[in-house]
Design an enzyme around this catalytic site. Structure first.
Site, PDB file in Angstrom:
ATOM      1  N   HIS A  73      36.154  35.517  23.924  1.00  0.00           N
ATOM      2  CA  HIS A  73      35.022  36.633  24.217  1.00  0.00           C
ATOM      3  C   HIS A  73      34.901  36.853  25.685  1.00  0.00           C
ATOM      4  O   HIS A  73      34.920  38.100  25.876  1.00  0.00           O
ATOM      5  CB  HIS A  73      33.769  36.314  23.359  1.00  0.00           C
ATOM      6  CG  HIS A  73      32.926  37.215  23.536  1.00  0.00           C
ATOM      7  ND1 HIS A  73      32.480  38.209  22.679  1.00  0.00           N
ATOM      8  CD2 HIS A  73      31.836  37.442  24.657  1.00  0.00           C
ATOM      9  CE1 HIS A  73      31.440  39.030  23.133  1.00  0.00           C
ATOM     10  NE2 HIS A  73      31.263  38.785  24.314  1.00  0.00           N
ATOM     11  N   GLU A  74      34.405  35.911  26.417  1.00  0.00           N
ATOM     12  CA  GLU A  74      34.177  35.912  27.453  1.00  0.00           C
ATOM     13  C   GLU A  74      35.430  36.275  28.681  1.00  0.00           C
ATOM     14  O   GLU A  74      35.251  37.040  29.450  1.00  0.00           O
ATOM     15  CB  GLU A  74      33.354  34.659  28.406  1.00  0.00           C
ATOM     16  CG  GLU A  74      32.180  34.243  27.557  1.00  0.00           C
ATOM     17  CD  GLU A  74      31.194  35.369  27.547  1.00  0.00           C
ATOM     18  OE1 GLU A  74      31.225  36.137  28.415  1.00  0.00           O
ATOM     19  OE2 GLU A  74      30.338  35.442  26.750  1.00  0.00           O
ATOM     20  N   HIS A 116      35.866  39.839  28.379  1.00  0.00           N
ATOM     21  CA  HIS A 116      35.147  40.902  29.384  1.00  0.00           C
ATOM     22  C   HIS A 116      35.650  40.891  30.794  1.00  0.00           C
ATOM     23  O   HIS A 116      35.706  41.961  31.186  1.00  0.00           O
ATOM     24  CB  HIS A 116      33.601  39.949  29.534  1.00  0.00           C
ATOM     25  CG  HIS A 116      32.693  40.598  28.514  1.00  0.00           C
ATOM     26  ND1 HIS A 116      32.480  41.780  28.060  1.00  0.00           N
ATOM     27  CD2 HIS A 116      31.891  39.561  27.640  1.00  0.00           C
ATOM     28  CE1 HIS A 116      31.473  41.618  27.135  1.00  0.00           C
ATOM     29  NE2 HIS A 116      30.856  40.528  27.016  1.00  0.00           N
ATOM     30  N   GLU A 130      30.515  44.969  23.780  1.00  0.00           N
ATOM     31  CA  GLU A 130      30.543  43.589  23.034  1.00  0.00           C
ATOM     32  C   GLU A 130      31.469  43.779  21.998  1.00  0.00           C
ATOM     33  O   GLU A 130      32.077  42.924  21.611  1.00  0.00           O
ATOM     34  CB  GLU A 130      29.105  43.531  22.602  1.00  0.00           C
ATOM     35  CG  GLU A 130      28.182  42.934  23.570  1.00  0.00           C
ATOM     36  CD  GLU A 130      28.622  41.838  24.132  1.00  0.00           C
ATOM     37  OE1 GLU A 130      29.201  40.770  23.792  1.00  0.00           O
ATOM     38  OE2 GLU A 130      28.488  41.847  25.529  1.00  0.00           O
TER      39      GLU A 130
END
Length: 289
Positions: free
Chosen positions: A140-141, A144, A218
């Site tokens: 997930h990071e 980003h 997100e």
């Protein structure tokens, strides 16, 4: 990066055109406002980009994060290997990996350059999540970072700051002229008081827009985590967050880039950087079908 720069240029042009239209409707000559527009652009973007350029240093200092240069144990070695593999898959340079003390389950990414970013995880996350769940959070990071979300957020904030500065002064001048009958003369204390109130009001709306975009972002990062680690792992990680939820204790500077942003009800939802976990899990399940 090129796409974001083009979008940034188009958005700025749209802001300037809209500002000119508003000034014309309010009886203000746009040619006399060039100084204000230049000032608004400088001040509107300066803070956003200074914060972006300093984001890694600020994040390390405010969280007390320990950067893993040489792994001291198998857990740190696994973190380095996992992030290296995920970064290679999405075609970015491996971010710095850090661990910070925190009982909450959280992680964040920051940095002005997608090839020189920082990904940090809390000790609470490492202690309370399985390896599969941690892998999904890291994905997930990394998503980003790969999506350039930090730069995009800075650009958006700069555009909105510019709009707030210009609109508050144009509308403030119009209101002051109506109240005092002073058209084009020196501005008094009332004008600056009106501008201050309008900046606060428009700033609230700008924050709502920024947080709306952050919430959309997100969902995309969750999809990135599902791609890098597996959809079931990403869902399991979010479900774990739901069990151990609470208010985020991350510093404000990096809270928008954490895996979890806290909870809120009513109007407070409009100012949250993250959607409800239930919506994020539902989106991943729908995409799986």
């Amino acid at each position: 990066m090129l796409t974001r720069i083009v979008l940034f240029a188009i958005t700025n042009l749209a802001v300037l055109i809209l500002a000119s239209i508003v000034m014309s409707l309010l009886g203000v000559n746009p040619t006399q406002m060039s100084g204000l527009l230049v000032m608004a652009l400088i001040f509107g973007f300066a803070g956003s980009f200074i914060s972006l350029l300093m984001s890694k240093a600020i994040a390390k200092r405010t969280t007390g994060a320990y950067v893993i240069d040489q792994p001291r144990n198998l857990s740190e070695r696994w973190l380095l290997d996992t992030v290296s593999r995920q970064a290679e898959i999405v075609g970015i340079g491996r971010p710095e990996i850090a661990i910070y003390e925190g009982v909450e389950i959280n992680a964040f990414a920051t940095g002005a350059d997608r090839n020189n970013a920082l990904v940090a995880v809390s000790t609470g996350l490492l202690q309370n999540m399985s390896q599969d769940e941690v892998e999904a959070v890291l994905g997930h990071e990394i998503a980003h970072v790969a999506n350039g979300d930090m730069v995009t957020m800075a650009l958006l904030q700069g555009v909105l700051n510019t709009f707030v500065i210009v609109l508050a002064r144009v509308v403030g001048g119009f209101i002051d002229s109506l109240l005092s009958g002073n058209r084009g003369g020196a501005r008094g204390v009332a004008y600056y008081a009106i501008v201050l109130v309008l900046e606060l009001l428009f700033g609230l709306f700008a924050t709502m827009i920024t947080m709306w975009f952050s919430r959309r972002r997100e969902f995309r990062a969750d999809e990135g985590g599902a791609y890098l680690a597996g959809r079931n792992k990403m869902i399991a990680a979010l479900e774990r967050l739901g069990i151990n939820h609470g208010q985020s204790t991350l510093p404000t500077q990096v809270q928008a880039f954490g895996i979890y942003g806290g909870i809120g009800e009513g109007l407070r939802k409009l100012f949250l950087s993250h959607p409800p976990l239930s919506e994020r899990i539902a989106a991943l399940r729908v995409a799986r079908q």
